[in-house]
Design a protein around this motif. Structure first.
Motif, short mmCIF file in Angstrom:
data_model
loop_
_atom_site.label_atom_id
_atom_site.label_comp_id
_atom_site.label_asym_id
_atom_site.label_seq_id
_atom_site.Cartn_x
_atom_site.Cartn_y
_atom_site.Cartn_z
N LEU A 1 26.06 -24.60 33.99
CA LEU A 1 27.01 -24.13 33.00
C LEU A 1 26.34 -23.23 31.99
CD1 LEU A 1 28.74 -27.54 32.50
CD2 LEU A 1 29.86 -25.49 33.35
N LYS B 1 33.62 -6.56 25.68
CA LYS B 1 33.58 -8.01 25.83
C LYS B 1 33.06 -8.41 27.20
CE LYS B 1 37.13 -10.33 23.21
NZ LYS B 1 38.52 -10.74 23.22
N GLY C 1 32.69 -25.85 32.66
CA GLY C 1 32.70 -24.47 32.19
C GLY C 1 34.10 -23.92 32.38
N VAL C 2 34.79 -23.66 31.28
CA VAL C 2 36.12 -23.05 31.39
C VAL C 2 35.92 -21.55 31.35
CG1 VAL C 2 38.41 -22.86 30.37
CG2 VAL C 2 37.19 -25.04 30.27
N LYS C 3 36.48 -20.84 32.34
CA LYS C 3 36.19 -19.41 32.43
C LYS C 3 37.34 -18.52 32.00
CE LYS C 3 32.80 -20.24 36.02
NZ LYS C 3 32.79 -20.46 37.47
N ALA C 4 38.57 -19.01 32.10
CA ALA C 4 39.71 -18.18 31.68
C ALA C 4 40.96 -19.03 31.51
CB ALA C 4 39.97 -17.07 32.69
N ALA C 5 41.82 -18.61 30.57
CA ALA C 5 43.17 -19.17 30.48
C ALA C 5 44.06 -18.23 31.29
CB ALA C 5 43.62 -19.22 29.03
N ILE D 1 37.30 -18.90 24.57
CA ILE D 1 36.43 -19.03 25.76
C ILE D 1 35.33 -17.98 25.69
CG2 ILE D 1 36.36 -18.69 28.28
CD1 ILE D 1 39.27 -19.91 28.29
N TYR D 2 35.73 -16.78 25.30
CA TYR D 2 34.76 -15.69 25.18
C TYR D 2 33.68 -16.03 24.13
CZ TYR D 2 32.84 -11.24 23.64
OH TYR D 2 31.98 -10.24 23.28
N ASP E 1 31.32 -18.49 25.56
CA ASP E 1 30.49 -17.93 26.63
C ASP E 1 29.42 -16.97 26.09
OD1 ASP E 1 30.06 -18.16 29.36
OD2 ASP E 1 31.09 -16.30 29.84
N VAL E 2 29.78 -16.17 25.10
CA VAL E 2 28.86 -15.15 24.62
C VAL E 2 28.07 -15.59 23.38
CG1 VAL E 2 28.71 -12.81 23.67
CG2 VAL E 2 30.14 -13.27 25.66
N ASN F 1 41.71 -17.38 25.47
CA ASN F 1 40.69 -16.52 26.09
C ASN F 1 39.67 -16.04 25.06
OD1 ASN F 1 41.11 -16.54 28.88
ND2 ASN F 1 42.81 -15.11 28.73
N GLU F 2 40.13 -15.81 23.84
CA GLU F 2 39.21 -15.38 22.78
C GLU F 2 38.18 -16.50 22.49
OE1 GLU F 2 39.38 -12.31 21.54
OE2 GLU F 2 37.65 -12.67 20.22
N HIS G 1 28.15 -18.78 22.17
CA HIS G 1 27.80 -20.20 22.31
C HIS G 1 28.23 -21.02 21.09
CE1 HIS G 1 25.67 -18.63 25.70
NE2 HIS G 1 24.84 -17.96 24.94
N ARG H 1 29.64 -10.46 28.17
CA ARG H 1 29.60 -11.72 28.93
C ARG H 1 28.68 -11.56 30.14
NH1 ARG H 1 35.51 -14.65 29.74
NH2 ARG H 1 34.35 -16.35 30.70
N HIS I 1 35.40 -12.62 35.34
CA HIS I 1 36.52 -13.29 34.68
C HIS I 1 37.08 -12.46 33.54
CE1 HIS I 1 35.47 -16.84 36.94
NE2 HIS I 1 36.60 -17.36 36.56
N SER J 1 28.20 -22.17 37.83
CA SER J 1 28.57 -23.58 38.03
C SER J 1 29.79 -23.68 38.95
CB SER J 1 28.86 -24.21 36.68
OG SER J 1 29.96 -23.55 36.08
#
Lengths: 153, 485
Positions: free
Chosen positions: B135, B190, A127-131, A85-86, A89-90, A82-83, A92, B194, B247, B204
């Protein structure tokens, strides 16, 4: 759910497979392997980024030190992913190598190598959003370790 | 994956019960709304086991429900509804899902198919340009930390105050587009980080923006109150949620709930069902943060609706008002709400978890908007991009049986991987084009994952809830142009 093998990715050590990608009805899962828990965590992260982009397209241009903590080893694996992924997402950032420097049952320190996402150079596949904790498993597997994590996409 | 072999007791053609004694620890039975034919495919995965697992949760009242679009989720099934007594019950982030307040908004127009079809490419291009999608899409509105705090509390009104929409839009949005109890102090840094760059984006996955043509009207009186009066009339459907923000809120609070489960000695059959008593600090903190994410999603759909109106206005050279672009309704598909319901003649406050389910309040209910007081709250049920979508209304039966809830969509049947394999070598965009559906997406490979074959037939889903009486179908529309995130 069907557990079809979509592809195998051979880790740097050559012989043993590092991870597999599995199907889940609305989402996708990974099964990561490792000779030890450190390698397992590193391979799970590699699997995550192989879903997001083509790992070969990512160069080591920057590194980031990460510290993650959690309640137990299973949830540490979820928090670790999750870290990452974050960060994608934020900030990049795409990563393709992970040095797990220390790992206890509830704490992890790692240096992650990669580069900033470049829309021209990197193709984003999903796009993976969460584990998630869904069907989460982390067990001994022969001489090594094996973990299953479902990702929300 | 093994087939689900558990016992189902037939109540009638559309209702099936999982008895309370199916598993030790179930506090209530499970109740599934489905036809006999649909049950066959539902049994193919373990979604019904999840219905039984949800019945373990402390304080659950009545049944653990499954709508006909049920499919396998995390912990809770998608298409699941569960109400917990607020006095001794729990709230579970898994019962809401990661995409908090993923939902749909429907706009009507006074345009006809004949006017729009010749300009569909132009229109789709304008929409694609005007509504950030895809995405990692980032918004064209810049939201500062201070504004983010306001957005979390005000929801859709935050956007309306900035000129993106009207007061009338808020009147025809569930909760007026603003869920009370939002507490930004319970949202992590966090999550806010986001959320800020992604406000006002479609995202997406299965999110989309669709231009539709009305094909069938089942109840012309109710339809006319919604502004749906003609076959061939153009509608616009917006499907998105709270993006990375929701999320992160879910991820953060699941972690807190993990600890709460042992703190409060809650026994769970699945870790993803992690929960805490509604009245505990953990429960209240989650509800406060969840409301922030729900409000973010309403603000998101409000912004997008405004840009949809702008795009139509640009292409057709008339103001949105002249084009009759009024909002029909906006509903949440993933949410937990504190509501009052009557159980065995007694009024009870419950926390209704709707995960992939729609609120379906009847005519006369205090929360049914004024415009729909006499006919019931609109229920918006999108299908997959190749078939059709339905508009329905809530009923008294939904109120007395399912805590005022009904289905939310078609429901996935094939995994994304399986859908891709089944469509191998086929050009999904071209196949849709040949059927009169123009599609534009920034992610062509993912189109196959969203192909019709991957979903249940929405018509069967709607027929079940209509026949069972938990909603009443009003109109059906088919897609003409689709933007997939």
């Amino acid at each position: 759910m069907e557990m079809s093998l979509l592809f195998l990715y051979n880790g740097l050590r050559g012989m043993k497979k590092a991870f597999e990608i599995i199907d889940h009805t609305a989402d996708v899962g990974i099964i990561a392997y490792g000779a030890d828990v450190e390698e397992l965590f590193s391979n799970a992260a590699l699997a995550l980024f192989s879903l997001i982009t083509e790992p070969e397209s990512v160069e080591e241009k920057l590194h980031l030190d990460l510290e993650v903590s959690s309640e137990d080893r299973d949830s540490l694996l979820v928090e670790w992913l999750n870290e990452l992924i974050y960060l994608f997402d934020v900030k990049h950032i795409l990563f393709n190598r992970f040095d797990i420097e220390s790992l206890t049952h509830n704490e992890l320190k790692a240096t992650c190598y990669g580069e900033d996402f470049d829309p021209i150079k990197h193709k984003i596949k999903i796009g993976v959003k969460a584990a998630t904790y869904h069907m989460l498993k982390l067990d001994k597997d022969g001489d090594g370790y094996k973990a299953q994590i479902i990702l929300d996409i | 994956m093994a087939r689900w072999q558990g016992q189902l007791i037939k109540i009638d053609d559309y209702r099936w019960k999982i008895p309370e004694n199916y598993k030790t620890g179930m506090r209530v039975p499970g109740l599934i709304y489905a036809s006999k034919e649909m049950l066959e495919s539902i049994r193919e995965e373990q979604a019904l086991e999840q219905v039984a697992n949800v019945a373990f949760l402390p304080g659950i009242v009545g049944y653990s429900f499954a709508m006909p679009d049920i499919h396998w989720g995390y912990g809770f099934p998608i298409g699941g509804v569960a109400a917990m007594d607020i006095k001794d019950g729990v709230v579970s982030p898994g019962g809401v899902g990661y995409d908090i307040n993923c939902g749909v908004r429907l706009l009507r127009t006074s345009l006809s198919e004949a006017e729009v079809r010749p300009r569909i490419n132009e229109l789709i291009n304008a929409l694609f340009h005007n509504v950030p999608s895809g995405l990692g899409s980032e918004g064209k509105i810049k939201v500062s930390q201070k504004e983010m705090n306001q957005l979390m509390v005000e929801g859709a009104r935050w956007a309306v105050k900035r000129g993106l929409g009207s007061e009338e839009d808020l009147d025809v949005t569930e909760e007026g587009g603003c869920l009370g109890g939002a507490d930004p102090s319970k949202v992590s840094d966090k999550a806010a980080k986001r959320g800020m760059p992604q406000a006002g984006t479609l995202g997406s996955g299965n999110h989309f923006l669709e231009i539709q043509v009305v094909k069938e009207i089942f109840d012309s009186h109710i339809a006319s109150i919604m502004g749906i009066t003609e076959i061939g009339q153009i509608l616009v459907l917006i499907h998105t949620g709270s993006r990375g923000f929701g999320h992160q809120v879910c991820t953060d609070h699941l972690r807190v709930m993990e600890v709460a489960v042992s703190k409060y000695g809650i026994k769970l059959p699945d870790r993803q069902l992690a929960c805490a008593p509604i009245e505990s600090s953990e429960g209240q903190d989650y509800l406060g943060a969840m409301a922030c994410a729900a409000n973010y999603a309403w603000a998101n759909r409000q912004c997008i609706a405004h840009w949809v109106r702008e795009s139509f206005s640009k292409i057709f050279g008339k103001s949105p008002e002249k084009l009759g672009m009024r909002q029909v309704y906006d509903v949440a598909h993933n949410i937990a709400k504190i509501e009052e319901h009557t159980i065995d003649g007694h009024k009870l406050k419950v926390c209704v978890h709707r995960k992939g389910a729609t609120r379906a309040f009847p005519a006369g209910h205090k929360d049914t908007p004024r415009r729909y007081k006499e006919v019931g709250q609109p229920v918006l049920v999108p299908g997959d991009m190749g078939r059709c979508s339905f508009v329905a209304v809530g009923t008294q039966k939904a109120m007395s049986e399912t805590f005022g809830s009904t289905c939310h969509g078609a429901g996935r049947m094939l995994s994304r991987g399986a859908a891709k394999r089944s469509m191998k070598g086929r050009d999904v965009a071209r196949e849709l084009e040949s059927r009169g559906i123009t599609i534009k997406t920034g992610n062509i490979p993912s189109l196959a994952e969203e192909a019709s074959q991957a979903y249940k037939d929405i018509t069967e889903v709607i027929d079940v809830v209509h026949q069972a009486g938990i909603s009443r179908k009003v109109a059906m529309a088919i897609p003409m142009g689709v933007i997939k995130g």
